[in-house]
Design a protein around this motif. Structure first.
Motif, PDB file in Angstrom:
ATOM      1  N   TYR A 181      -0.022 -35.371  23.940  1.00 46.99           N
ATOM      2  CA  TYR A 181       0.248 -35.981  22.641  1.00 46.99           C
ATOM      3  C   TYR A 181       1.305 -35.150  21.928  1.00 46.99           C
ATOM      4  O   TYR A 181       1.328 -33.923  22.041  1.00 46.99           O
ATOM      5  CB  TYR A 181      -1.027 -36.035  21.789  1.00 46.99           C
ATOM      6  CG  TYR A 181      -2.080 -36.934  22.386  1.00 46.99           C
ATOM      7  CD1 TYR A 181      -2.021 -38.312  22.198  1.00 46.99           C
ATOM      8  CD2 TYR A 181      -3.107 -36.411  23.171  1.00 46.99           C
ATOM      9  CE1 TYR A 181      -2.971 -39.147  22.760  1.00 46.99           C
ATOM     10  CE2 TYR A 181      -4.059 -37.254  23.738  1.00 46.99           C
ATOM     11  CZ  TYR A 181      -3.994 -38.613  23.526  1.00 46.99           C
ATOM     12  OH  TYR A 181      -4.932 -39.433  24.091  1.00 46.99           O
ATOM     13  N   ASN A 215       2.641 -39.488  19.311  1.00 45.76           N
ATOM     14  CA  ASN A 215       2.997 -40.230  20.528  1.00 45.76           C
ATOM     15  C   ASN A 215       2.089 -39.811  21.664  1.00 45.76           C
ATOM     16  O   ASN A 215       1.766 -38.631  21.813  1.00 45.76           O
ATOM     17  CB  ASN A 215       4.444 -39.930  20.905  1.00 45.76           C
ATOM     18  CG  ASN A 215       5.387 -40.524  19.901  1.00 45.76           C
ATOM     19  OD1 ASN A 215       5.763 -41.677  19.993  1.00 45.76           O
ATOM     20  ND2 ASN A 215       5.732 -39.744  18.878  1.00 45.76           N
ATOM     21  N   LYS A 272       4.108 -39.340  13.228  1.00 52.10           N
ATOM     22  CA  LYS A 272       3.502 -40.312  14.147  1.00 52.10           C
ATOM     23  C   LYS A 272       3.209 -39.608  15.460  1.00 52.10           C
ATOM     24  O   LYS A 272       4.074 -38.942  16.024  1.00 52.10           O
ATOM     25  CB  LYS A 272       4.490 -41.469  14.368  1.00 52.10           C
ATOM     26  CG  LYS A 272       3.956 -42.597  15.220  1.00 52.10           C
ATOM     27  CD  LYS A 272       3.199 -43.640  14.384  1.00 52.10           C
ATOM     28  CE  LYS A 272       2.760 -44.848  15.184  1.00 52.10           C
ATOM     29  NZ  LYS A 272       1.576 -44.624  16.028  1.00 52.10           N
TER      30      LYS A 272
END
Lengths: 746, 109
Positions: free
Chosen positions: B53, B39, B37
């Motif tokens: 990121y 972030n 995932k």
């Protein structure tokens, strides 16, 4: 999981929905694509892939995909369609179009395209074979997408140019001739999420790793802006002033390439005089950018060699977009960065292969001299705009929608819409286009999914093949490459198949020449000396040959650019023209200048008082291509809501919390969006992503998948906004205000 | 053989979501399940807005054992558009960190 076979092909749309170019491997089992991977041997992408490409199986096999032809059986907007055969569908279209031609003339049918899919070839073959000059991006105000930039480049140096990331050589960054740009200006673009105009966005990241420093011009802090040496947070629509200010600094401080300017350009003194009207102090007041930053950016760019500019669609959307683009093109010419390694290199398609005919001779052979001679007689906008007559023969969209409504000077009776969700996508003033399309006697939409446009106006819907299901080719700069069909889905057919079959019914000459789509592709590929099958067998792609017109560098010294074989450029004077003879001939100012957006704090202070925020639409998402992909589960969850980016200071003033639904409005209407409170936007700007409709909602009237609630283009007026007919679609400069929504929207 | 890891150069991660979708495809995860995932960290710094990121491998990350056994890279690493991820022996990847600031190393399992 085992595979039966792997098919190597080229990514393009439909599927990832992009301008294509990446190398792809499709893994096939039992006649279905079960996995998609990047092709590590491909020079364009080296095995990399975007999320949209990696979600291809969810797109191809989506339960909502249209897989057979449909005809409308209820009233328009009721959403009642019935399955029909291809024969019935094409017979119906042929009959209706033939009747319209007999009664009103072929110009009464518009052939409407969007962007993305390899559509230029199929749709122009069809439109011209049928006999209509009205090939158009319906809804795209000011035709403001690349065309203004293309026109400006053609006028300035007789060719197009792109940032050099080594893409013209199979060795890429390792090519001994190549140099990485020392400085890159990213002007009005976030190259990360999309791959615009044949450019793989992450090539900029490749260059950064190899030492390129960045100057970023944008109203938003992008990821690139946060890693730049200089970030110029510009007032939307004022890019022309900034470009003139930078030219002013570069000339007045003698930072230009004196050798190149002396030997290869014309009109320098005229440009110098014009640029003198734009001292940095004045430009700072126009653009919101501090004077010192304008000067520093100009010095940084002009002192680096090589340096390059990567530019985006907001330039086209400036008032007089073709003029703004001209000023920016002058920057790479002034600094001697044209067609040098690591600069802005002249871009021609490999071997000169084009998807559809450009030359008059070819056009005559296919469509007849009489038709070609008369193209501009009836083409919408040709009378009003010289660039429509002389540069890009597409009908002018702002005038077209008005003509659909008024029937003046002749009636428009039908639309063929292919690769374009007009009402959920590019159309400015959505309601006006809705009204205009509703007036049509007959509307055909060729697409893969129902969308607001099919639901509102389609009488016939044709199911289109995805990238994995079609035979095609891609000739957009480099490489020249083939698209290989791997599987079939339902009764879907490619845009090429659909259009060639229909075109043949209207044009016997086409039927004589091309038995199949492959015959047509082989004909187009002739200049490269290989057939479709030969190109496929040797890996699917080919780079332009050394020392040819389609391979950099410094072709102007070698006499490779002009038809007469002399050194120089393909312009009227043979030089780079700072004062453009072509613009002059087209009735435009030969030199660039700045003009204020149609609505702004300066031009319309009374409107600004009521609506104090500038709405920039169109920021790209990595998981969507314009109005596509909202129904793809793997993609939607990465970017789930139609948001609006609002600066914390604005949010506080209006009393908005992050995540709250808010109303955005102006005199043209209002929409709702979910607030994303973030410091990345300028405090006087909100950013509203475009292309939003909600496939999970009711598609029938009046809801139409929610467009009347969330489509930001409702708030954007149409033009035409530019003297050239190109540019000025106000997608980045509409004034609005934001307020709390009353009651929950979810 | 030592423990394997994922090396991420977050100076160059653009947050493009490729790793997330590559992982879902490779493992046939439906929407809602994430093996990795991304972030987003957006902060106002001294004179700028800092945007970073950082992909985070979840407990579902198995470092693409089915691929690496055949000598292929994990799907996220192969497809990463910024080419900012590496897979390998932790001991080797640590050496990469010596040479490159703004990096992290995950040992998901």
């Amino acid at each position: 999981m085992g595979y039966d076979n792997v098919v190597t092909t080229t990514a393009w749309s439909p599927g990832p929905g992009c301008h294509g170019g990446c190398g792809v491997k499709l893994y096939i089992k039992n006649g279905k694509v079960v996995k998609v991977e990047g092709d590590e041997n491909h020079p364009f992408s080296q095995g990399r892939a975007c999320p949209r490409l990696l979600a291809l199986t969810q797109y191809m096999y989506h339960p909502d995909r249209i897989t057979y032809p449909l005809k409308r059986v209820g009233a328009r907007g009721e959403g009642k369609f019935e399955r029909i055969t291809w024969d019935e569908a094409l017979d119906t279209v042929e009959e209706k179009f033939s009747n319209i031609k007999a009664e009103y003339g072929p110009e009464s049918v518009l052939f409407c395209q969007g962007t993305g899919r390899d559509i230029g070839g199929p749709i122009s073959f069809l439109a011209y074979s049928y006999g209509s000059p009205n090939w158009i991006q319906l809804g795209l105000a000011g035709h403001s997408c690349y065309t203004p930039r293309l026109g400006a480049m053609m006028a300035t140096h007789g060719d197009y140019a792109v940032l050099d990331a080594g893409q013209f050589s199979e060795k890429r960054y390792a090519d001994p001739e190549y140099e990485v740009p020392k400085v890159i200006i990213i002007w009005g673009q976030n190259p990360m999420p999309g791959c615009p105009d044949g450019f793989f966005g992450h090539w900029i990241v490749d260059c950064m790793k190899r030492g390129s420093k960045l100057i970023v011009v944008d109203p938003r802090w992008t990821w690139f802006a946060s890693r730049s040496e200089k970030f110029l947070q510009i007032r939307p629509g004022t890019d022309g002033a900034l470009a003139m200010g930078m030219i002013n600094v570069i000339i007045s401080e003698d930072l230009y390439d004196q050798e190149f300017v002396k030997n290869w350009t014309e009109g320098f003194d005229d440009l110098k005089r014009r640029a003198a009207e734009y001292p940095p102090q004045k430009v700072a007041a126009i653009t919101w950018i501090p004077e010192a930053d304008i000067i520093a950016a100009a010095r940084l760019y002009a002192s680096a060699k090589p340096a390059a500019i990567q530019w985006g669609v907001p330039i086209d959307k400036c008032p007089e977009g073709s003029t703004v683009a001209q000023a920016i093109a002058h920057l790479w010419c002034l600094t001697g960065n044209l067609d040098v390694p690591g600069g802005n290199v002249i871009a021609r398609p490999a071997y000169g292969v084009t998807t559809y005919p450009f030359s008059t001779q070819e056009m005559h052979e296919l469509y007849g001299e009489e038709f070609v001679r008369r193209l501009n007689e009836k083409r919408i906008g040709a009378k009003e705009f010289a660039m429509v007559r002389n540069f890009r023969g597409w009908a002018q969209p702002d005038l077209a929608v008005k003509q659909m409504l008024t029937g003046d000077p002749y009636p428009i009776k039908a639309c063929w819409i292919q690769t374009s969700n007009v009402l959920g996508g590019q159309a400015a003033d959505t309601a006006l286009h809705y009204e205009a399309l509703k007036k049509m006697e007959f509307v055909v939409v060729a697409d893969l999914f129902h969308n607001p446009t099919t639901m509102a106006v389609a009488d016939i819907v044709l199911p289109v093949a995805s990238i994995a299901e079609k035979e095609s080719f891609r000739s957009w700069w480099v490489p020249l490459q083939v698209i290989v069909p791997a599987v079939e889905v339902g009764e879907c057919r490619s845009d090429w198949e659909i259009n060639l079959e229909l075109a043949k019914r209207f044009n016997p000459e086409l039927a004589k020449r091309y038995g199949s789509v492959k015959d047509l592709i082989n004909d187009r590929l002739k200049p490269c000396g290989l057939t479709y099958d030969e190109l496929k067998a040797q890996g699917g792609w080919i780079m332009p040959p050394e020392n040819s017109a389609s391979r950099p560098y410094r072709r102007y010294e070698k006499g490779l650019l002009r038809p007469d074989g002399k050194p120089g450029f393909r312009t009227p004077t043979g030089k780079v023209e700072f004062a453009s003879k072509s613009y002059e001939e087209w009735g435009l100012d030969s030199l660039p200048y700045y003009s204020e957006p149609p609505e702004s704090e300066v031009r319309t202070p009374e409107v600004y008082k009521k609506y104090p925020l500038v709405m920039v639409t169109g920021r790209r998402s990595s998981v969507y291509f314009h109005s596509e992909h909202r129904m793809i589960p793997w993609l939607r969850e990465c970017d789930p809501y139609p948001i609006v980016e609002i600066h914390p200071s604005v949010a506080e003033q209006v009393g908005i919390d992050d995540g709250e639904w808010v109303v955005i409005e102006n005199d043209r209407g209002s929409i709702k969006r979910k607030a994303k409170v973030t410091p990345i936007v300028h405090p006087k700007v909100i950013s509203v992503p475009h292309g939003w409709w909600l496939p999970e909602e009711d598609g029938c009237e009046p809801n139409l998948f929610g467009i009347w609630d969330i489509n930001c283009n409702k708030l954007v007026h149409i033009g035409p906004g530019a003297k050239s007919g190109y540019g000025g679609g106000a997608y980045k400069t509409a004034l609005v205000r934001v307020k709390k929504a009353n009651g929950a929207v979810e | 053989m030592g423990r394997k890891g994922l090396f991420i150069d977050y100076e160059f991660c653009t947050g493009c979501h490729t790793c997330e979708v590559a992982c879902k495809q490779e493992n046939s995860y439906p929407a809602g399940l994430w093996g990795i995932k991304v972030n987003e960290i957006v902060l106002e710094s001294l004179d700028k807005v800092e945007i970073n990121y950082l992909p985070f491998p979840t407990e579902l990350c198995n470092l693409c054992a089915n691929r690496t056994v055949n000598g292929e890279r994990p799907s996220c690493v192969k497809h990463c558009q910024a080419d900012c991820m590496k897979y390998g022996e932790l001991t080797e990847l640590v050496k990469e960190m010596e040479n490159k600031p703004k990096t992290v190393l995950f040992a998901p399992k």
